[in-house]
Design a protein around this motif. Structure first.
Motif, PDB file in Angstrom:
ATOM      1  N   ASN A 117       0.764  -1.337  -0.043  1.00 39.88           N
ATOM      2  CA  ASN A 117       0.095  -0.034   0.049  1.00 39.88           C
ATOM      3  C   ASN A 117       0.886   1.252   0.080  1.00 39.88           C
ATOM      4  OD1 ASN A 117      -3.115  -0.835   0.722  1.00 39.88           O
ATOM      5  ND2 ASN A 117      -1.517  -2.226   1.681  1.00 39.88           N
ATOM      6  N   ASN A 118       0.349   2.285  -0.696  1.00 39.92           N
ATOM      7  CA  ASN A 118       1.310   3.633  -0.463  1.00 39.92           C
ATOM      8  C   ASN A 118       0.989   4.355   0.604  1.00 39.92           C
ATOM      9  OD1 ASN A 118       2.665   2.917  -3.045  1.00 39.92           O
ATOM     10  ND2 ASN A 118       0.685   3.337  -4.147  1.00 39.92           N
ATOM     11  N   LEU A 119       0.356   5.447   0.229  1.00 35.50           N
ATOM     12  CA  LEU A 119      -0.128   6.510   1.422  1.00 35.50           C
ATOM     13  C   LEU A 119      -1.166   5.888   2.316  1.00 35.50           C
ATOM     14  CD1 LEU A 119       0.069   9.087   3.131  1.00 35.50           C
ATOM     15  CD2 LEU A 119      -1.314  10.172   1.268  1.00 35.50           C
ATOM     16  N   TYR A 120      -2.127   5.213   1.650  1.00 38.28           N
ATOM     17  CA  TYR A 120      -3.628   4.997   2.258  1.00 38.28           C
ATOM     18  C   TYR A 120      -3.549   3.183   2.252  1.00 38.28           C
ATOM     19  CZ  TYR A 120      -5.220   9.662   2.210  1.00 38.28           C
ATOM     20  OH  TYR A 120      -5.393  10.873   2.384  1.00 38.28           O
ATOM     21  N   ARG A 157       1.703   4.948   7.336  1.00 33.48           N
ATOM     22  CA  ARG A 157       0.617   4.664   6.442  1.00 33.48           C
ATOM     23  C   ARG A 157      -0.986   5.342   7.240  1.00 33.48           C
ATOM     24  NH1 ARG A 157       4.208   3.977   3.735  1.00 33.48           N
ATOM     25  NH2 ARG A 157       4.817   2.297   2.348  1.00 33.48           N
ATOM     26  N   ILE A 158      -1.894   5.354   6.359  1.00 34.13           N
ATOM     27  CA  ILE A 158      -3.219   5.795   6.838  1.00 34.13           C
ATOM     28  C   ILE A 158      -4.130   4.991   6.727  1.00 34.13           C
ATOM     29  CG2 ILE A 158      -5.021   7.755   6.872  1.00 34.13           C
ATOM     30  CD1 ILE A 158      -2.566   9.785   5.930  1.00 34.13           C
ATOM     31  N   LEU A 159      -4.762   4.615   7.736  1.00 41.18           N
ATOM     32  CA  LEU A 159      -6.113   3.712   7.641  1.00 41.18           C
ATOM     33  C   LEU A 159      -7.310   4.479   7.071  1.00 41.18           C
ATOM     34  CD1 LEU A 159      -6.202   1.790  11.106  1.00 41.18           C
ATOM     35  CD2 LEU A 159      -5.258   1.186   8.984  1.00 41.18           C
ATOM     36  N   THR A 160      -7.892   3.629   6.054  1.00 41.11           N
ATOM     37  CA  THR A 160      -8.943   4.342   5.397  1.00 41.11           C
ATOM     38  C   THR A 160     -10.369   3.835   5.814  1.00 41.11           C
ATOM     39  OG1 THR A 160      -8.969   2.585   3.709  1.00 41.11           O
ATOM     40  CG2 THR A 160      -7.835   4.489   3.015  1.00 41.11           C
ATOM     41  N   GLN A 161     -10.277   2.771   7.014  1.00 35.93           N
ATOM     42  CA  GLN A 161     -11.618   2.722   7.524  1.00 35.93           C
ATOM     43  C   GLN A 161     -10.987   1.892   8.964  1.00 35.93           C
ATOM     44  OE1 GLN A 161     -12.392  -0.703   4.332  1.00 35.93           O
ATOM     45  NE2 GLN A 161     -13.336  -1.506   5.987  1.00 35.93           N
TER      46      GLN A 161
END
Length: 311
Positions: A117-120, A157-161
């Motif tokens: 995964n990249n940023l998200y 990284r940032i979680l999207t959910q």
């Protein structure tokens, strides 16, 4: 000075962009922005509400910040805070194998999934159910390697959910009154090596990380900074891609030049040149002389060349 190459240090440029951003020098300040001091009061109220709702435990207050600790000057509308004041640090939880499936409620990520995964964090292979609802980290949590050699990759990284992460992964949950993308870049600007303890199995020193001083701009400026960094990082990625393509083209050109040279197509032939057949006779004579002078040993002749061998 090199003029025939596109080489540049992309990582050094990223670090410079982040440094300028965290000093308040990447975007202009707006006098109409609500100052960060007001923002801190909102965060304080948010923390008190979370404690009241028993969503977090009351923790020992972080030490007051002294002038001697402040590493550089920041704009008047900004505030120095400790890293533990911008969000909650939470540990991951590794589920039982039998609780993992490919179609459940919450995505489950391991440290190695950050590579895919990249940023998200959008690509999940594994999922877990309601049983782990208390251990999941909310959307917009910033996750990072917490144990093991992966720490030194400094991935964020940032979680999207809402998601579960394994025990070797930590999470920073930004407070709702902050811009989570700015907090991501703020975290990215820190040198993770400063917070590593242990050598055989390195781990993040959470206490030291919480106590680290970081600059906090007004909320509106956080948004402007995050957008500007994203724009500049995207441009850097394009340049990196072009550099890689240029390097491949250079390699291809070198290979093609050598190929043309070996086929006799790089320069024109001159009918007055002594043919290579005469040159071969000279080489044979030279070899016979060296054998006679015992400078080399006589060897078995190489096999004749057939027409079928000629490429």
């Amino acid at each position: 000075m090199k003029t025939n190459t596109l080489e540049f240090d992309a990582q050094a440029l990223r670090e410079k962009i982040l440094d300028l951003a965290m000093r308040g020098k990447l975007v202009p300040q707006d006098p109409n922005d609500e100052p960060a001091s007001v923002l801190l009061e909102k965060i304080k109220a948010e923390k008190e509400q979370l404690i009241k709702e028993k969503k977090i435990k009351k923790s020992k207050p972080l030490a007051p910040i002294t002038d001697d600790e402040k590493p550089f000057d920041i704009p008047d509308s900004w505030e120095w805070v400790r890293f533990g004041d911008v969000g909650l640090l939470k540990n991951g939880k590794t589920p039982k194998k039998e609780d993992i499936s490919s179609d459940n409620i919450y995505p489950y990520f391991k440290v190695k999934d950050m590579n895919n995964n990249n940023l998200y964090m959008e690509n999940a292979k594994n999922w877990v159910g309601e049983k782990y609802s208390r251990q999941v980290m909310p959307k917009n949590t910033i996750i990072f390697p917490k144990n093991g050699g992966a720490i030194l990759t400094a991935k964020k990284r940032i979680l999207t959910q809402d998601s579960l992460v394994d025990l070797n992964t930590g999470g920073l949950i930004p407070y709702n009154d902050l811009n989570h993308k700015f907090i991501f870049y703020l975290f990215l600007s820190l040198d993770i090596k400063d917070f590593v303890k242990g050598s055989a199995v390195p781990t993040i020193n959470s206490k030291k990380l919480k106590e680290t001083l970081v600059p906090l701009p007004p909320l509106e400026e956080q948004s402007r900074i995050a957008a500007k960094i994203a724009q500049l990082f995207a441009l850097l990625r394009k340049v990196e891609s072009s550099t890689q393509q240029y390097a491949k083209l250079q390699t291809l050109m070198k290979s093609k030049v050598l190929d043309l040279a070996m086929r006799g197509k790089l320069v024109e032939q001159d009918p007055h040149d002594e043919p290579a057949s005469v040159l071969l006779e000279k080489i044979k004579a030279e070899k016979r002389k060296m054998i006679k002078e015992k400078k080399i040993k006589k060897s078995k002749p190489l096999p004749p060349i057939t027409d079928d061998e000629k490429p």
